[in-house]
Design a protein around this motif. Structure first.
Motif, PDB file in Angstrom:
ATOM      1  N   ILE A  71      43.416  55.945  40.759  1.00  0.00           N
ATOM      2  CA  ILE A  71      43.420  54.598  40.165  1.00  0.00           C
ATOM      3  C   ILE A  71      42.460  53.706  40.924  1.00  0.00           C
ATOM      4  N   ALA A  72      42.504  53.799  42.252  1.00  0.00           N
ATOM      5  CA  ALA A  72      41.583  52.999  43.064  1.00  0.00           C
ATOM      6  C   ALA A  72      40.140  53.359  42.741  1.00  0.00           C
ATOM      7  N   ALA A  73      39.866  54.657  42.609  1.00  0.00           N
ATOM      8  CA  ALA A  73      38.506  55.078  42.255  1.00  0.00           C
ATOM      9  C   ALA A  73      38.118  54.565  40.879  1.00  0.00           C
ATOM     10  N   ALA A  74      39.083  54.563  39.946  1.00  0.00           N
ATOM     11  CA  ALA A  74      38.806  54.080  38.590  1.00  0.00           C
ATOM     12  C   ALA A  74      38.551  52.580  38.581  1.00  0.00           C
ATOM     13  N   VAL A  75      39.253  51.837  39.446  1.00  0.00           N
ATOM     14  CA  VAL A  75      39.000  50.396  39.555  1.00  0.00           C
ATOM     15  C   VAL A  75      37.555  50.167  39.984  1.00  0.00           C
ATOM     16  N   THR A  76      37.126  50.898  41.013  1.00  0.00           N
ATOM     17  CA  THR A  76      35.734  50.785  41.468  1.00  0.00           C
ATOM     18  C   THR A  76      34.775  51.153  40.352  1.00  0.00           C
ATOM     19  N   TYR A  77      35.052  52.269  39.674  1.00  0.00           N
ATOM     20  CA  TYR A  77      34.171  52.744  38.612  1.00  0.00           C
ATOM     21  C   TYR A  77      34.108  51.744  37.465  1.00  0.00           C
ATOM     22  N   GLY A  78      35.269  51.197  37.081  1.00  0.00           N
ATOM     23  CA  GLY A  78      35.315  50.250  35.971  1.00  0.00           C
ATOM     24  C   GLY A  78      34.574  48.966  36.263  1.00  0.00           C
ATOM     25  N   VAL A  79      34.673  48.506  37.519  1.00  0.00           N
ATOM     26  CA  VAL A  79      33.987  47.269  37.897  1.00  0.00           C
ATOM     27  C   VAL A  79      32.478  47.486  37.964  1.00  0.00           C
ATOM     28  N   LEU A  80      32.085  48.662  38.463  1.00  0.00           N
ATOM     29  CA  LEU A  80      30.651  48.941  38.602  1.00  0.00           C
ATOM     30  C   LEU A  80      29.994  49.368  37.291  1.00  0.00           C
ATOM     31  N   ASN A  81      30.820  49.833  36.333  1.00  0.00           N
ATOM     32  CA  ASN A  81      30.293  50.300  35.045  1.00  0.00           C
ATOM     33  C   ASN A  81      31.080  49.670  33.897  1.00  0.00           C
ATOM     34  N   PRO A  82      30.960  48.353  33.725  1.00  0.00           N
ATOM     35  CA  PRO A  82      31.812  47.650  32.764  1.00  0.00           C
ATOM     36  C   PRO A  82      31.248  47.587  31.348  1.00  0.00           C
ATOM     37  N   GLU A  83      30.141  48.309  31.104  1.00  0.00           N
ATOM     38  CA  GLU A  83      29.414  48.065  29.866  1.00  0.00           C
ATOM     39  C   GLU A  83      30.179  48.474  28.603  1.00  0.00           C
ATOM     40  N   ARG A  84      31.044  49.516  28.691  1.00  0.00           N
ATOM     41  CA  ARG A  84      31.760  49.912  27.482  1.00  0.00           C
ATOM     42  C   ARG A  84      33.014  50.697  27.843  1.00  0.00           C
ATOM     43  N   ASP A  85      33.874  50.876  26.849  1.00  0.00           N
ATOM     44  CA  ASP A  85      35.093  51.652  27.057  1.00  0.00           C
ATOM     45  C   ASP A  85      34.737  53.109  27.325  1.00  0.00           C
ATOM     46  N   ARG A  86      35.524  53.745  28.205  1.00  0.00           N
ATOM     47  CA  ARG A  86      35.234  55.128  28.557  1.00  0.00           C
ATOM     48  C   ARG A  86      36.538  55.870  28.850  1.00  0.00           C
ATOM     49  N   THR A  87      36.505  57.170  28.641  1.00  0.00           N
ATOM     50  CA  THR A  87      37.582  58.051  29.091  1.00  0.00           C
ATOM     51  C   THR A  87      37.004  58.934  30.183  1.00  0.00           C
TER      52      THR A  87
ATOM     53  N   ALA B 210      40.654  47.642  47.727  1.00  0.00           N
ATOM     54  CA  ALA B 210      40.357  46.259  48.076  1.00  0.00           C
ATOM     55  C   ALA B 210      40.263  45.388  46.825  1.00  0.00           C
ATOM     56  N   LEU B 211      39.591  45.910  45.793  1.00  0.00           N
ATOM     57  CA  LEU B 211      39.508  45.187  44.519  1.00  0.00           C
ATOM     58  C   LEU B 211      40.900  44.975  43.930  1.00  0.00           C
ATOM     59  N   TYR B 212      41.702  46.020  43.959  1.00  0.00           N
ATOM     60  CA  TYR B 212      43.060  45.932  43.415  1.00  0.00           C
ATOM     61  C   TYR B 212      43.877  44.907  44.201  1.00  0.00           C
ATOM     62  N   ALA B 213      43.774  44.930  45.539  1.00  0.00           N
ATOM     63  CA  ALA B 213      44.506  43.980  46.374  1.00  0.00           C
ATOM     64  C   ALA B 213      44.094  42.547  46.056  1.00  0.00           C
ATOM     65  N   PHE B 214      42.784  42.358  45.880  1.00  0.00           N
ATOM     66  CA  PHE B 214      42.275  41.020  45.561  1.00  0.00           C
ATOM     67  C   PHE B 214      42.822  40.560  44.220  1.00  0.00           C
ATOM     68  N   GLU B 215      42.732  41.429  43.221  1.00  0.00           N
ATOM     69  CA  GLU B 215      43.147  41.045  41.872  1.00  0.00           C
ATOM     70  C   GLU B 215      44.650  40.795  41.801  1.00  0.00           C
ATOM     71  N   GLU B 216      45.444  41.647  42.450  1.00  0.00           N
ATOM     72  CA  GLU B 216      46.894  41.470  42.435  1.00  0.00           C
ATOM     73  C   GLU B 216      47.284  40.158  43.113  1.00  0.00           C
ATOM     74  N   THR B 217      46.635  39.850  44.217  1.00  0.00           N
ATOM     75  CA  THR B 217      46.944  38.605  44.929  1.00  0.00           C
ATOM     76  C   THR B 217      46.529  37.399  44.105  1.00  0.00           C
ATOM     77  N   PHE B 218      45.365  37.482  43.476  1.00  0.00           N
ATOM     78  CA  PHE B 218      44.875  36.393  42.632  1.00  0.00           C
ATOM     79  C   PHE B 218      45.842  36.145  41.471  1.00  0.00           C
ATOM     80  N   ARG B 219      46.270  37.223  40.811  1.00  0.00           N
ATOM     81  CA  ARG B 219      47.216  37.075  39.693  1.00  0.00           C
ATOM     82  C   ARG B 219      48.556  36.510  40.162  1.00  0.00           C
ATOM     83  N   ARG B 220      49.019  36.962  41.312  1.00  0.00           N
ATOM     84  CA  ARG B 220      50.309  36.475  41.823  1.00  0.00           C
ATOM     85  C   ARG B 220      50.251  34.978  42.103  1.00  0.00           C
ATOM     86  N   LEU B 221      49.147  34.535  42.688  1.00  0.00           N
ATOM     87  CA  LEU B 221      48.997  33.109  42.962  1.00  0.00           C
ATOM     88  C   LEU B 221      49.031  32.296  41.666  1.00  0.00           C
TER      89      LEU B 221
END
Length: 527
Positions: free
Chosen positions: A149-165, A344-355
């Motif tokens: 999941i962590a790897a997918a978060v990195t991949y999704g952020v770095l490659n956001p151009e379209r939906d992928r499986t 790190a991205l996940y931690a940032f996003e979860e904290t941001f959403r919680r706030l």
């Protein structure tokens, strides 16, 4: 508010955070490297060294060095060193403390709020142990997430151009996972996962160690087995790892094996390495095939990308075999660091959403501004959802009335969507029964099985039954598995409301034990 992602690896670990332009960045340790060997050396009872120096010292003092501790997470296997006993949670806490301390030195900020990653195939016991290791180290563990999941978060952020499986093939130093993940509209959904948490690069190293020892013994049969000497064995393990890494870019490598005053120069070719480890790679292909079969049952047939994660995926045989088997061109996605960055991205996003959820708008904006996020990026983060699945099946032991044999009834199945909750009524067996035992079991093998021997008991307790009840009196049992893969079990006797609440306490380590370990470890100097 600084938050961090930690890849607590079997052989190497690293820590990352979000920089001032919103990018995940790995923080180098005090030795100047991105990754820290997950090795602990006890110089004395109150002085511990973690990392490269500890790994180097293993050759001289193998009895005082601990490595591959991640493979013991979730099990009660203490290590006795310098007159003290340390359980896997405490040993992992030393590694976490080293990472956090070095990060604080580099950034000038206390590294306290963290997300820690675990293999996707880690069960409730291992995840609980990892969370407790973080708490023993004095960290606030925001969440435990799976490495793919962590790897997918990195991949999704770095490659956001379209939906992928995507299919994530994660071969680390000590664990292997394969996971099918869908990236849809910025959201991440785990379709299914499988793996083996005792299969990784360290096993390739072990095969090389055995090969080197055999070649030495063939050349010097009167010198004895090098593996009978702990110091020689540790040196061979270092040599084997270096040889494996060298053979990723070269086709041959020479190792000098020294033992009993004799020396043998052993040439290892890439073909030799691939031949003696073929069955290990075969196991990863078999597990990948199981994962793809489950994905097909869920309607997933086609894949956009095959993403390789974990340092061991650098071995050329891995990409070549996967391309042959699957017809997809593998992509190395920052294999050593992608997991920590995603955490790190996940931690940032979860904290941001919680706030935002807590109404702390000013703090959320300050956090976003510090990371240089645009209003659109903030909106995307606030809306992003991550769905995951159970890595294993969980159930309880019951008595089959026909056969009178014990069997396991699973309430949560592997690859059920999380969070998962299921209740079921079970019934007493005897007249005048005064209590009902609740034995919580976790799938141990590759597939769920009703045989108790194919499952691990991870928690146990009992609930009282009112007096005078005949056999067949109902007890309601509820399993709740949260999105982190942590399990909670309740059993309720309906007439009196008598209730049993079970937390999965690994190796008997209660909350009080965690606090005691935290206090005891505070006496130890970690560097």
């Amino acid at each position: 508010m600084a938050v961090y992602g930690i890849d607590l690896g079997t052989t190497y670990s690293c820590i990352a955070s979000i920089d001032d332009v919103g990018r995940p960045t790995v923080l180098r340790n005090l030795e100047g490297t991105d990754t820290t060997p997950s090795v602990v050396y006890f110089e004395s009872g109150d002085n511990v060294i973690v990392g490269a120096q500890a790994k180097d010292t293993a050759v001289l003092y193998p009895d005082n060095v601990v490595s591959l501790i991640k493979r013991d997470m979730g099990r009660d296997v203490p290590r006795a060193i310098h007159g003290f006993e340390y359980n896997p949670e405490e040993l992992s806490a030393f590694i976490l403390l080293k990472l956090a301390t070095d990060a604080q030195t580099v950034t000038g900020e206390v590294a306290r709020d963290v997300v820690i990653t675990v293999p996707a195939y880690f069960g409730a016991a291992e995840r609980d142990a990892t969370r407790k290791a973080g708490r023993i180290a004095g960290l606030n563990v925001i969440d435990i997430i799976s490495e793919p999941i962590a790897a997918a978060v990195t991949y999704g952020v770095l490659n956001p151009e379209r939906d992928r499986t995507i299919l994530v093939y994660d071969l680390g130093g000590g664990t292997f996972d394969t996971t099918v993940i869908a990236l849809r509209g910025g959201h991440i959904e785990v379709i299914c996962t499988d793996g083996d948490h005792e299969l990784g690069g360290a096993d390739w190293d072990s095969r090389l160690v055995e090969h080197l020892a055999e070649r030495f013994t063939t050349e010097h049969p009167d010198a004895g087995d090098p593996l009978d000497d702990k110091q020689t064995e540790q040196q061979l393990r270092r040599d084997a790892e270096e040889a494996k890494k060298a053979l990723t870019s070269r086709t041959q490598h020479v190792v000098r094996v020294m033992h009993g005053g004799r020396v043998a120069s052993v040439e290892i070719t890439r073909d030799t390495l691939e031949e003696i480890t073929k069955d290990l790679l075969d196991r990863t292909i078999e597990i990948t095939g199981r994962t793809l079969a489950i994905a097909r049952e869920k309607g997933v047939e086609d894949y956009d990308d095959l993403v390789l994660v974990g340092g061991s995926t650098k071995m050329p045989a891995v990409a070549a075999r996967l391309q042959t088997e699957l017809g997809l061109t593998p992509r190395l996605q920052d294999p050593d660091l992608a997991v920590a960055k995603g955490a790190a991205l996940y931690a940032f996003e979860e904290t941001f959403r919680r706030l935002l959820m807590e109404g702390a708008q000013d703090q959320a904006e300050e956090m976003a501004n510090r990371a240089g996020l645009s209003a659109e990026q903030q909106k995307q983060i606030a809306a992003r959802k991550i769905k995951t699945v159970a890595s294993r099946a969980f159930g309880i032991v019951v008595l089959n009335r026909d056969s009178q044999a014990e069997e396991v009834v699973h309430l949560v199945l592997a690859n059920d969507e999380l969070p998962a909750s299921r209740s079921e009524d079970f019934f007493t067996v005897h007249d005048e029964q005064t209590s009902a035992d609740v034995r919580v079991m976790e799938q141990a093998g590759a597939v769920p099985s009703a045989e108790p021997s194919d499952n691990n008991e991870i928690a146990t307790g009992s609930v009282r039954v009112p007096s005078g009840k005949r056999a067949g009196w109902p007890i309601s049992v509820t399993f709740t598995l949260d999105s982190s893969g942590l399990l909670h079990v309740t059993a309720v006797e309906k007439e009196t409301g008598e209730r049993l609440d079970l937390q999965v306490d690994v190796g008997g380590m209660s909350e009080d034990d965690v606090e005691t370990s935290r206090r005891n470890l505070s006496r130890v100097q970690v560097s």
